[in-house]
Design a protein around this motif. Structure first.
Motif, PDB file in Angstrom:
ATOM      1  N   VAL A 124     -78.790   3.657  38.274  1.00 28.51           N
ATOM      2  CA  VAL A 124     -80.079   3.345  38.883  1.00 28.51           C
ATOM      3  C   VAL A 124     -81.114   2.988  37.826  1.00 28.51           C
ATOM      4  N   ALA A 125     -82.115   2.250  38.279  1.00 29.88           N
ATOM      5  CA  ALA A 125     -83.351   2.048  37.516  1.00 29.88           C
ATOM      6  C   ALA A 125     -84.472   2.610  38.369  1.00 29.88           C
ATOM      7  N   LEU A 126     -85.198   3.577  37.825  1.00 28.38           N
ATOM      8  CA  LEU A 126     -86.307   4.204  38.533  1.00 28.38           C
ATOM      9  C   LEU A 126     -87.585   3.952  37.748  1.00 28.38           C
ATOM     10  N   VAL A 127     -88.617   3.439  38.415  1.00 26.00           N
ATOM     11  CA  VAL A 127     -89.882   3.123  37.760  1.00 26.00           C
ATOM     12  C   VAL A 127     -90.999   3.876  38.474  1.00 26.00           C
ATOM     13  N   ARG A 128     -91.798   4.596  37.695  1.00 21.38           N
ATOM     14  CA  ARG A 128     -92.907   5.343  38.278  1.00 21.38           C
ATOM     15  C   ARG A 128     -94.004   4.380  38.742  1.00 21.38           C
ATOM     16  N   MET A 129     -94.568   4.676  39.905  1.00 23.64           N
ATOM     17  CA  MET A 129     -95.731   3.952  40.406  1.00 23.64           C
ATOM     18  C   MET A 129     -96.768   4.982  40.857  1.00 23.64           C
ATOM     19  N   SER A 130     -98.037   4.630  40.733  1.00 28.64           N
ATOM     20  CA  SER A 130     -99.136   5.447  41.250  1.00 28.64           C
ATOM     21  C   SER A 130     -99.944   4.565  42.184  1.00 28.64           C
ATOM     22  N   LEU A 131     -99.998   4.955  43.455  1.00 29.32           N
ATOM     23  CA  LEU A 131    -100.601   4.099  44.473  1.00 29.32           C
ATOM     24  C   LEU A 131    -101.864   4.721  45.052  1.00 29.32           C
ATOM     25  N   TRP A 132    -102.826   3.885  45.332  1.00 27.64           N
ATOM     26  CA  TRP A 132    -104.049   4.236  46.035  1.00 27.64           C
ATOM     27  C   TRP A 132    -104.913   5.235  45.262  1.00 27.64           C
ATOM     28  N   SER A 133    -105.979   5.615  45.907  1.00 25.74           N
ATOM     29  CA  SER A 133    -106.906   6.620  45.376  1.00 25.74           C
ATOM     30  C   SER A 133    -107.377   7.485  46.544  1.00 25.74           C
ATOM     31  N   PRO A 134    -107.157   8.798  46.511  1.00 22.44           N
ATOM     32  CA  PRO A 134    -106.526   9.541  45.414  1.00 22.44           C
ATOM     33  C   PRO A 134    -105.058   9.159  45.236  1.00 22.44           C
ATOM     34  N   GLY A 159     -74.273  -0.828  35.205  1.00 23.47           N
ATOM     35  CA  GLY A 159     -75.288  -1.767  35.667  1.00 23.47           C
ATOM     36  C   GLY A 159     -76.648  -1.496  35.056  1.00 23.47           C
ATOM     37  N   PHE A 160     -76.991  -0.218  34.941  1.00 19.62           N
ATOM     38  CA  PHE A 160     -78.215   0.202  34.261  1.00 19.62           C
ATOM     39  C   PHE A 160     -77.847   1.275  33.243  1.00 19.62           C
ATOM     40  N   THR A 161     -78.203   1.047  31.998  1.00 16.36           N
ATOM     41  CA  THR A 161     -77.931   2.021  30.934  1.00 16.36           C
ATOM     42  C   THR A 161     -79.174   2.192  30.085  1.00 16.36           C
ATOM     43  N   ALA A 162     -79.223   3.317  29.352  1.00 16.52           N
ATOM     44  CA  ALA A 162     -80.388   3.632  28.523  1.00 16.52           C
ATOM     45  C   ALA A 162     -80.610   2.607  27.420  1.00 16.52           C
ATOM     46  N   SER A 163     -79.559   1.876  27.028  1.00 19.54           N
ATOM     47  CA  SER A 163     -79.682   0.907  25.940  1.00 19.54           C
ATOM     48  C   SER A 163     -80.310  -0.413  26.391  1.00 19.54           C
ATOM     49  N   MET A 164     -80.485  -0.575  27.681  1.00 21.06           N
ATOM     50  CA  MET A 164     -81.043  -1.824  28.205  1.00 21.06           C
ATOM     51  C   MET A 164     -82.567  -1.806  28.141  1.00 21.06           C
ATOM     52  N   GLY A 165     -83.131  -2.993  28.087  1.00 16.56           N
ATOM     53  CA  GLY A 165     -84.575  -3.116  28.209  1.00 16.56           C
ATOM     54  C   GLY A 165     -84.980  -3.031  29.672  1.00 16.56           C
ATOM     55  N   GLY A 166     -86.119  -2.395  29.928  1.00  9.60           N
ATOM     56  CA  GLY A 166     -86.551  -2.223  31.305  1.00  9.60           C
ATOM     57  C   GLY A 166     -87.734  -3.086  31.691  1.00  9.60           C
ATOM     58  N   GLU A 167     -87.994  -4.144  30.914  1.00  7.17           N
ATOM     59  CA  GLU A 167     -89.196  -4.943  31.148  1.00  7.17           C
ATOM     60  C   GLU A 167     -89.202  -5.617  32.518  1.00  7.17           C
ATOM     61  N   LEU A 168     -88.050  -6.168  32.918  1.00  5.57           N
ATOM     62  CA  LEU A 168     -88.018  -6.913  34.177  1.00  5.57           C
ATOM     63  C   LEU A 168     -88.168  -5.999  35.386  1.00  5.57           C
ATOM     64  N   VAL A 169     -87.489  -4.850  35.379  1.00  6.60           N
ATOM     65  CA  VAL A 169     -87.631  -3.939  36.525  1.00  6.60           C
ATOM     66  C   VAL A 169     -89.039  -3.349  36.548  1.00  6.60           C
ATOM     67  N   ALA A 170     -89.624  -3.094  35.370  1.00  6.44           N
ATOM     68  CA  ALA A 170     -90.995  -2.593  35.323  1.00  6.44           C
ATOM     69  C   ALA A 170     -91.971  -3.639  35.867  1.00  6.44           C
ATOM     70  N   PHE A 171     -91.707  -4.907  35.547  1.00  7.24           N
ATOM     71  CA  PHE A 171     -92.555  -5.983  36.053  1.00  7.24           C
ATOM     72  C   PHE A 171     -92.468  -6.065  37.568  1.00  7.24           C
ATOM     73  N   LEU A 172     -91.250  -5.989  38.112  1.00  3.53           N
ATOM     74  CA  LEU A 172     -91.077  -6.014  39.562  1.00  3.53           C
ATOM     75  C   LEU A 172     -91.781  -4.826  40.214  1.00  3.53           C
ATOM     76  N   ALA A 173     -91.678  -3.651  39.581  1.00  3.95           N
ATOM     77  CA  ALA A 173     -92.338  -2.465  40.126  1.00  3.95           C
ATOM     78  C   ALA A 173     -93.855  -2.639  40.125  1.00  3.95           C
ATOM     79  N   GLY A 174     -94.383  -3.253  39.063  1.00  9.31           N
ATOM     80  CA  GLY A 174     -95.820  -3.482  39.005  1.00  9.31           C
ATOM     81  C   GLY A 174     -96.297  -4.400  40.109  1.00  9.31           C
TER      82      GLY A 174
END
Length: 222
Positions: free
Chosen positions: A169-179, A194-209
């Motif tokens: 899995v790739a899990l990306v933290r998100m913080s939504l709304w206020s509060p 498919g997902f390993t610690a040695s991989m870069g996470g830029e693309l999944v982080a971008f999608l999460a953003g």
């Protein structure tokens, strides 16, 4: 294999060849076998051996160049699919549609088992999103962790019917709304690598953003 006690050692063999050069230079079959060529009396052509070495270097460099080109092509393709997926997400009409589009992009564009948006309780959770117990995001990623790429966590049932087939899995933290409401953008792969610690996470982080910013268009009903 020669007996080490029979006196056949390289210094002696070399000295013997120096004393009897004709035996080597005139043995055309032997020269061919070791990659050399006889061109005349007392002349041994090293061209063939040098050419073999040069060809090996060229082949090795060509292989390395091809590997680099393949990686570059794969990265370009992944970036292209990521940009297309973002356009799909931005066209979402509501929270449920956003979750559906994210899952479809993961499966159809990236060949994954699926994707999901998960939101911590207490509070309302949109239809099609996954509910998480309070503090679950910190438990999965660590208090300051933003991203996890690696084996699936036991009991992480985020991908519906495909959950049993997810091995990384790739899990990306998100913080939504206020509060703030802690949330996850999750991607699941059938492949354990498919997902390993040695991989870069830029693309999944971008999608999460993009997912997070799109989700904040609409409030969550309590």
């Amino acid at each position: 294999m020669a007996d080490p006690d029979d006196g056949l050692h390289w210094p002696r063999v070399r000295a013997w060849l120096l004393s009897n050069p004709d035996l080597l230079s005139e043995d055309r079959a032997l020269l061919e076998d070791i990659g050399l060529r006889h061109t005349g009396r007392n002349v041994v052509d090293l061209g063939r051996a040098a050419l073999v070495r040069l060809e090996a270097v060229v082949e090795r460099e060509a292989g390395q160049r091809k590997a680099v080109e393949q990686v570059a092509e794969a990265n370009f393709a992944a970036q292209t699919q990521t940009h297309a997926a973002c356009l799909d997400l931005l066209e979402a009409r509501n929270h449920s549609d956003l979750a559906r589009r994210l899952d479809a992009a993961a499966r159809e564009r990236f060949g994954l088992a699926g994707a999901a948006i998960a939101l911590e309780k207490p509070g309302g959770v949109p239809f099609g999103w996954r509910a998480l117990e309070a503090s679950r995001v910190d438990q999965l990623l660590g208090q300051d962790g933003m991203l996890w790429l690696g084996p699936v966590f036991e009991g992480l049932e985020l991908f519906g019917a495909a959950s049993a087939e997810v091995n990384s899995v790739a899990l990306v933290r998100m913080s939504l709304w206020s509060p703030e409401r802690p949330a996850l953008c999750a991607f699941g792969s059938f492949d354990a690598e498919g997902f390993t610690a040695s991989m870069g996470g830029e693309l999944v982080a971008f999608l999460a953003g993009v997912t997070a910013r799109t989700a904040e268009r609409w409030p969550v009903l309590e």
